[in-house]
Scaffold this motif. Structure first.
Motif, PDB file in Angstrom:
ATOM      1  N   UNK A   1       0.732  -1.047  -0.107  1.00  0.00           N
ATOM      2  CA  UNK A   1      -0.006  -0.089  -0.033  1.00  0.00           C
ATOM      3  C   UNK A   1       0.963   1.098   0.100  1.00  0.00           C
ATOM      4  N   UNK A   2       1.733   1.480   0.992  1.00  0.00           N
ATOM      5  CA  UNK A   2       2.647   2.403   1.182  1.00  0.00           C
ATOM      6  C   UNK A   2       3.413   2.787  -0.231  1.00  0.00           C
ATOM      7  N   UNK A   3       4.021   1.686  -0.799  1.00  0.00           N
ATOM      8  CA  UNK A   3       4.818   2.098  -2.126  1.00  0.00           C
ATOM      9  C   UNK A   3       3.848   2.040  -3.265  1.00  0.00           C
ATOM     10  N   UNK A   4       2.792   1.901  -3.510  1.00  0.00           N
ATOM     11  CA  UNK A   4       1.906   1.883  -4.760  1.00  0.00           C
ATOM     12  C   UNK A   4       0.645   2.723  -4.752  1.00  0.00           C
ATOM     13  N   UNK A   5       0.148   3.181  -3.461  1.00  0.00           N
ATOM     14  CA  UNK A   5      -1.372   3.803  -3.493  1.00  0.00           C
ATOM     15  C   UNK A   5      -1.257   4.916  -4.316  1.00  0.00           C
ATOM     16  N   UNK A   6      -0.048   5.667  -4.568  1.00  0.00           N
ATOM     17  CA  UNK A   6      -0.208   7.003  -5.312  1.00  0.00           C
ATOM     18  C   UNK A   6      -0.637   6.599  -6.787  1.00  0.00           C
ATOM     19  N   UNK A   7      -0.343   5.758  -7.212  1.00  0.00           N
ATOM     20  CA  UNK A   7      -0.785   5.205  -8.412  1.00  0.00           C
ATOM     21  C   UNK A   7      -2.102   5.147  -8.703  1.00  0.00           C
ATOM     22  N   UNK A   8      -3.111   5.108  -7.529  1.00  0.00           N
ATOM     23  CA  UNK A   8      -4.452   4.827  -7.664  1.00  0.00           C
ATOM     24  C   UNK A   8      -5.350   6.297  -8.019  1.00  0.00           C
ATOM     25  N   UNK A   9      -5.998   6.271  -8.921  1.00  0.00           N
ATOM     26  CA  UNK A   9      -6.766   7.511  -9.152  1.00  0.00           C
ATOM     27  C   UNK A   9      -8.058   7.338  -8.016  1.00  0.00           C
ATOM     28  N   UNK A  10      -8.700   8.788  -7.944  1.00  0.00           N
ATOM     29  CA  UNK A  10      -9.735   8.786  -6.790  1.00  0.00           C
ATOM     30  C   UNK A  10     -10.737   7.817  -6.714  1.00  0.00           C
ATOM     31  N   UNK A  11     -11.219   7.062  -7.838  1.00  0.00           N
ATOM     32  CA  UNK A  11     -12.133   6.336  -7.765  1.00  0.00           C
ATOM     33  C   UNK A  11     -11.673   4.856  -7.681  1.00  0.00           C
ATOM     34  N   UNK A  12     -10.243   4.750  -7.451  1.00  0.00           N
ATOM     35  CA  UNK A  12      -9.689   3.411  -7.298  1.00  0.00           C
ATOM     36  C   UNK A  12      -9.835   2.631  -6.048  1.00  0.00           C
ATOM     37  N   UNK A  13      -9.538   1.336  -6.079  1.00  0.00           N
ATOM     38  CA  UNK A  13      -9.897   0.366  -4.789  1.00  0.00           C
ATOM     39  C   UNK A  13      -8.840  -0.330  -4.421  1.00  0.00           C
ATOM     40  N   UNK A  14      -8.499  -0.223  -3.178  1.00  0.00           N
ATOM     41  CA  UNK A  14      -7.462  -1.190  -2.381  1.00  0.00           C
ATOM     42  C   UNK A  14      -8.150  -2.360  -1.745  1.00  0.00           C
ATOM     43  N   UNK A  15      -7.531  -3.452  -2.124  1.00  0.00           N
ATOM     44  CA  UNK A  15      -8.179  -4.598  -1.612  1.00  0.00           C
ATOM     45  C   UNK A  15      -6.961  -5.367  -0.795  1.00  0.00           C
TER      46      UNK A  15
END
Length: 578
Positions: free
Chosen positions: A79-93
């Protein structure tokens, strides 16, 4: 509905991250989607962060995407290394086991799913990756039945019970996620694909398959990232065709064995990466002066020395052209897609025998290990051309002398024989020699043999020395690249055209001898030129300046942090020039 999806799974090496991505992508490929996958991994067997980013689309894609729709995390580091690639409507599972913490500076939604616990309830926590696949299916509103055939293929040899348990794990992840999604279930539902069956393969597999199709029947190599898959593929396939693979004690042994096999008339291959090519250089010179055909694959990676063995770079260009001491003719080709890797490798064997010189197939880590959808390969396009290799009975040599293996000819290519042919006896040595191969230090002979060798490559016939997308007779911008940068450049071109900039694109596939005649018209007709490459010194740009001039137009876009180019990086850089 969406027509494109970017999905990434990450965790510690050894946790099944690669298999998670493999199962997910194979299933979607079977549905007819186009895919492009790129793995980020550490140069160790177990431990260290790794991730697999997979792009799914209803149309052809050849690069990883700028952003991210879904991030599947097996640990907080992911999460810490990759979350910034997510757009605003992205999802973390994320696996609930590590109590995931969502960063404050993202609008993406996070769902904690008990991957490990749900898998353990079914018998083993090792199936947590299958739970993650099921959770992804829920977000995509995808029927999990599409995974049944894939799971059967992968786990069938372990028994039906294992297959059933893995499918139960997929269902458990799907059901849990479905209950927690609420009204957002269709946010990322993919448009239906065309259902056509296509190949899904890495560039190294295409190189190996191209070698087989091109008549290669022997490989000598030493394992090295990111080239080892070529050897592994041929270990499984070559014996079926009467061929053999030898894992040698080092790279020097590998290249000299390949030279010996080619001298004996067998099409042979060796493959390595930058450090291995450094060790092969003296022997490549031997191939050049003895005019023995030789095909070498160089899969570029981060250097120098051990450097970054598992990261992307394109810094071997100058070494492949000028690395050998002394001067020999050689050919360097650089495919830019998996399809080209197949066809170009097959053609490399023809070039090696026709011009009797070393041929280097230049790849890079992104092309060699990136897995992508490939249209069915047309094997009937492959032909075998052996050049001036003589067969049958040779005429008797005058005065029972030696055969003129290195005869000075108008085109620079001498007649070639294989050992044991009657009347074909000749001397072979790494020192300068006369027409029969006998050592000679005569100044006149030296000039004659050097000139002869270099005449061979004055008129290289290569089907597509430059891939061109050139809709404009006069362009505002010409973007030039080689190897795996093609996909990111193609997407950047589309965006620049929307900005009102007239853009042509050239991907150089014949690096040496440089295709000046093919590239020069595009260079002349462009107001500005950007050369995109993964190195620190602009090697391709410098080669262009030497061969086509117009240095004042040329701008570098360089990236050497170990990561491949993203489309937005090229788009942004080029737009700033206007």
């Amino acid at each position: 509905m969406i027509n494109q999806l970017s999905w990434k799974v990450g965790g510690q090496q050894g946790e099944g991250i690669e298999s998670t991505g493999e199962i997910f992508s194979i299933a979607l490929n079977r549905l007819g989607y186009y895919l492009y996958g790129y793995r980020h991994f550490s140069s160790r067997i177990k431990g260290g962060h790794t991730n697999n980013k997979i792009r799914v689309s209803t149309s052809q894609v050849r690069s990883i995407s700028d952003d991210l729709d879904i991030l599947v995390a097996f640990d907080q580091e992911t999460i810490d290394l990759n979350y910034k690639e997510l757009h605003d409507k992205g999802v973390i599972i994320a696996d609930a086991k590590f109590s995931p913490i969502k960063p404050e500076d993202t609008e993406a939604k996070m769902y904690a799913v008990p991957f490990t616990d749900l898998a353990a309830e079914l018998g083993t926590s090792l199936m947590k990756n299958m739970v993650a696949v099921g959770a992804t299916c829920a977000v995509l509103n995808l029927d999990i039945s599409v995974f049944e055939v894939v799971v059967q293929e992968i786990f069938g040899r372990k028994g039906q019970q294992v297959v059933d348990k893995n499918m139960e794990a997929v269902k458990a992840g799907f059901d849990f996620m479905k209950e927690n999604l609420g009204d957002t279930a269709e946010l990322m539902e993919l448009e239906k694909a065309d259902g056509k069956q296509r190949l899904f393969m890495i560039g190294n597999d295409a190189i190996a398959l191209g070698a087989l199709a091109g008549g290669c029947r022997f490989m000598a190599a030493y394992p090295i990232t990111p080239a080892s898959e070529i050897m592994e593929y041929l270990i499984a396939k070559l014996p079926q065709l009467g061929g053999a693979v030898i894992q040698t004690e080092d790279e020097i042994a590998a290249v000299t064995m390949a030279i010996g096999a080619n001298y004996g008339g067998v099409r042979a291959l060796t493959a390595s990466s930058g450090p291995g090519l450094s060790l092969k250089m003296e022997a490549i010179g031997l191939s050049g002066i003895t005019e023995t055909p030789l095909v070498i694959v160089d899969t570029q990676r981060g250097g120098p020395s051990t450097g970054m063995p598992t990261k992307q770079e394109q810094s071997d260009l100058m070494a492949m052209i000028y690395g050998t001491h002394g001067e020999i003719p050689k050919i360097v080709i650089a495919p830019s897609t998996v399809q080209e890797a197949f066809y170009d490798t097959a053609e490399a064997f023809n070039l090696a025998e026709e011009y009797q010189c070393p041929v280097i197939v230049l790849s890079d880590l992104q092309l060699s290990l990136g897995k992508q959808t490939v249209e069915p390969l047309e094997f009937d396009q492959i032909e075998i051309r052996r050049g001036k290799l003589l067969t049958g009975e040779l005429p008797e040599v005058e005065n029972k002398g030696y055969f003129k293996r290195y005869e000075v000819t108008e085109d620079g290519i001498s007649p070639r024989v294989i050992p044991g042919m009657k009347n074909g006896i000749h001397h072979v040595t790494g020192v300068e020699h006369d027409e029969t191969g006998k050592p000679s230090e005569s100044a006149a002979n030296r000039n004659a043999q050097m000139d002869k060798r270099f005449r061979k490559i004055e008129n290289i016939t290569f089907k597509t020395p430059v891939y061109k997308y050139a809709p404009h007779a006069e362009a505002d911008l010409l973007i030039v690249g080689f190897n795996s940068t093609r996909g990111a450049i193609e997407e950047a071109v589309v965006r620049l055209e929307k900005d009102g900039i007239k853009v042509n694109h050239a991907q150089v596939r014949l690096i040496h001898p440089f295709p000046t005649e093919e590239l020069l018209p595009l260079v002349k007709s462009a107001k500005k030129i950007v050369v995109v490459e993964n190195n620190a010194t602009g090697q391709l740009a410098n080669i262009m300046k030497m061969n086509v001039g117009h240095a004042e137009k040329i701008h570098n876009q360089l990236k050497y942090d170990g990561n491949p180019f993203l489309p937005h990086e090229i788009h942004t850089n080029c737009k700033e020039l206007f």
